[in-house]
Motif scaffolding. Sequence first.
Motif, PDB file in Angstrom:
ATOM      1  N   ASN A  97      -3.651 -19.568 -35.525  1.00 54.10           N
ATOM      2  CA  ASN A  97      -4.819 -19.375 -36.383  1.00 54.10           C
ATOM      3  C   ASN A  97      -4.458 -18.519 -37.588  1.00 54.10           C
ATOM      4  N   SER A  98      -5.302 -18.543 -38.580  1.00 57.26           N
ATOM      5  CA  SER A  98      -5.098 -17.731 -39.786  1.00 57.26           C
ATOM      6  C   SER A  98      -3.679 -17.910 -40.328  1.00 57.26           C
ATOM      7  N   LEU A  99      -3.267 -19.124 -40.455  1.00 52.14           N
ATOM      8  CA  LEU A  99      -1.892 -19.411 -40.875  1.00 52.14           C
ATOM      9  C   LEU A  99      -1.625 -18.938 -42.295  1.00 52.14           C
ATOM     10  N   LYS A 100      -0.388 -18.500 -42.501  1.00 52.30           N
ATOM     11  CA  LYS A 100       0.055 -18.000 -43.795  1.00 52.30           C
ATOM     12  C   LYS A 100       1.233 -18.838 -44.281  1.00 52.30           C
ATOM     13  N   PRO A 101       1.479 -18.868 -45.586  1.00 52.88           N
ATOM     14  CA  PRO A 101       2.641 -19.625 -46.083  1.00 52.88           C
ATOM     15  C   PRO A 101       3.952 -19.177 -45.428  1.00 52.88           C
ATOM     16  N   GLU A 102       4.069 -17.911 -45.085  1.00 51.25           N
ATOM     17  CA  GLU A 102       5.299 -17.418 -44.464  1.00 51.25           C
ATOM     18  C   GLU A 102       5.476 -17.903 -43.026  1.00 51.25           C
ATOM     19  N   ASP A 103       4.475 -18.582 -42.470  1.00 51.12           N
ATOM     20  CA  ASP A 103       4.613 -19.194 -41.147  1.00 51.12           C
ATOM     21  C   ASP A 103       5.300 -20.555 -41.218  1.00 51.12           C
ATOM     22  N   THR A 104       5.546 -21.029 -42.436  1.00 46.11           N
ATOM     23  CA  THR A 104       6.209 -22.320 -42.602  1.00 46.11           C
ATOM     24  C   THR A 104       7.597 -22.290 -41.979  1.00 46.11           C
ATOM     25  N   ALA A 105       7.858 -23.238 -41.075  1.00 47.39           N
ATOM     26  CA  ALA A 105       9.133 -23.279 -40.353  1.00 47.39           C
ATOM     27  C   ALA A 105       9.130 -24.481 -39.420  1.00 47.39           C
ATOM     28  N   VAL A 106      10.284 -24.744 -38.844  1.00 50.51           N
ATOM     29  CA  VAL A 106      10.363 -25.665 -37.713  1.00 50.51           C
ATOM     30  C   VAL A 106      10.145 -24.827 -36.452  1.00 50.51           C
ATOM     31  N   TYR A 107       9.234 -25.274 -35.628  1.00 54.37           N
ATOM     32  CA  TYR A 107       8.890 -24.534 -34.411  1.00 54.37           C
ATOM     33  C   TYR A 107       9.514 -25.219 -33.197  1.00 54.37           C
ATOM     34  N   TYR A 108      10.168 -24.412 -32.369  1.00 52.62           N
ATOM     35  CA  TYR A 108      10.880 -24.916 -31.203  1.00 52.62           C
ATOM     36  C   TYR A 108      10.291 -24.328 -29.922  1.00 52.62           C
ATOM     37  N   CYS A 109      10.205 -25.177 -28.927  1.00 55.12           N
ATOM     38  CA  CYS A 109       9.821 -24.771 -27.589  1.00 55.12           C
ATOM     39  C   CYS A 109      11.112 -24.607 -26.773  1.00 55.12           C
ATOM     40  N   ALA A 110      11.124 -23.645 -25.846  1.00 58.51           N
ATOM     41  CA  ALA A 110      12.318 -23.410 -25.048  1.00 58.51           C
ATOM     42  C   ALA A 110      11.952 -22.975 -23.635  1.00 58.51           C
ATOM     43  N   ALA A 111      12.858 -23.273 -22.697  1.00 64.94           N
ATOM     44  CA  ALA A 111      12.652 -22.935 -21.287  1.00 64.94           C
ATOM     45  C   ALA A 111      13.791 -22.068 -20.780  1.00 64.94           C
ATOM     46  N   ALA A 112      13.431 -21.005 -20.079  1.00 68.18           N
ATOM     47  CA  ALA A 112      14.417 -20.076 -19.534  1.00 68.18           C
ATOM     48  C   ALA A 112      14.355 -20.110 -18.007  1.00 68.18           C
ATOM     49  N   ILE A 113      15.496 -20.311 -17.396  1.00 67.53           N
ATOM     50  CA  ILE A 113      15.558 -20.270 -15.936  1.00 67.53           C
ATOM     51  C   ILE A 113      15.354 -18.831 -15.495  1.00 67.53           C
ATOM     52  N   THR A 114      14.446 -18.633 -14.544  1.00 72.31           N
ATOM     53  CA  THR A 114      14.199 -17.280 -14.067  1.00 72.31           C
ATOM     54  C   THR A 114      13.738 -17.312 -12.618  1.00 72.31           C
ATOM     55  N   TYR A 115      14.140 -16.293 -11.866  1.00 68.81           N
ATOM     56  CA  TYR A 115      13.689 -16.161 -10.492  1.00 68.81           C
ATOM     57  C   TYR A 115      12.565 -15.137 -10.383  1.00 68.81           C
ATOM     58  N   SER A 116      12.176 -14.617 -11.527  1.00 73.31           N
ATOM     59  CA  SER A 116      11.127 -13.608 -11.566  1.00 73.31           C
ATOM     60  C   SER A 116       9.834 -14.223 -12.089  1.00 73.31           C
ATOM     61  N   SER A 117       8.762 -13.973 -11.389  1.00 69.84           N
ATOM     62  CA  SER A 117       7.465 -14.478 -11.845  1.00 69.84           C
ATOM     63  C   SER A 117       6.854 -13.557 -12.884  1.00 69.84           C
TER      64      SER A 117
END
Length: 126
Positions: A83-103
């Motif tokens: 929300n309330s996006l700004k010009p400086e938010d312009t970018a390629v956005y990536y999703c990522a997954a981290a293996i973790t044993y901690s909840s």
Amino acid sequence: QVQLVESGGGLVQAGGSLRLSCAASGRISSYAMGWFRQAPGKEREFVAAITRSGGSTYSADSVKGRFTISRDNAKNTVYLQMNSLKPEDTAVYYCAAAITYSSASYYLNRRDYRYWGQGTQVTVSS
């Protein structure tokens, strides 16, 4: 192994909103998830992260109060409400997954993430 596909990017005027989605090919309940972004000529930077259950989140100072990360493990999908996006938010956005044993863990460092999506472009016009 999990494959991640982002969607929901596009062109929006400053002050507008977008919701990014990250759909996984497999179950994501074992992974802490995160969103990163990369603007032209800049390093990939952390945006937001969420624990396996979704009980805890953390956002970068630059987006705090404007962006919200969430997840639906039943749908194997992670979201980034912007929300309330700004010009400086312009970018390629990536999703990522981290293996973790901690909840209870989320991760801010991109080196902690094993799997990455291909990215979705977000452009904010002034």
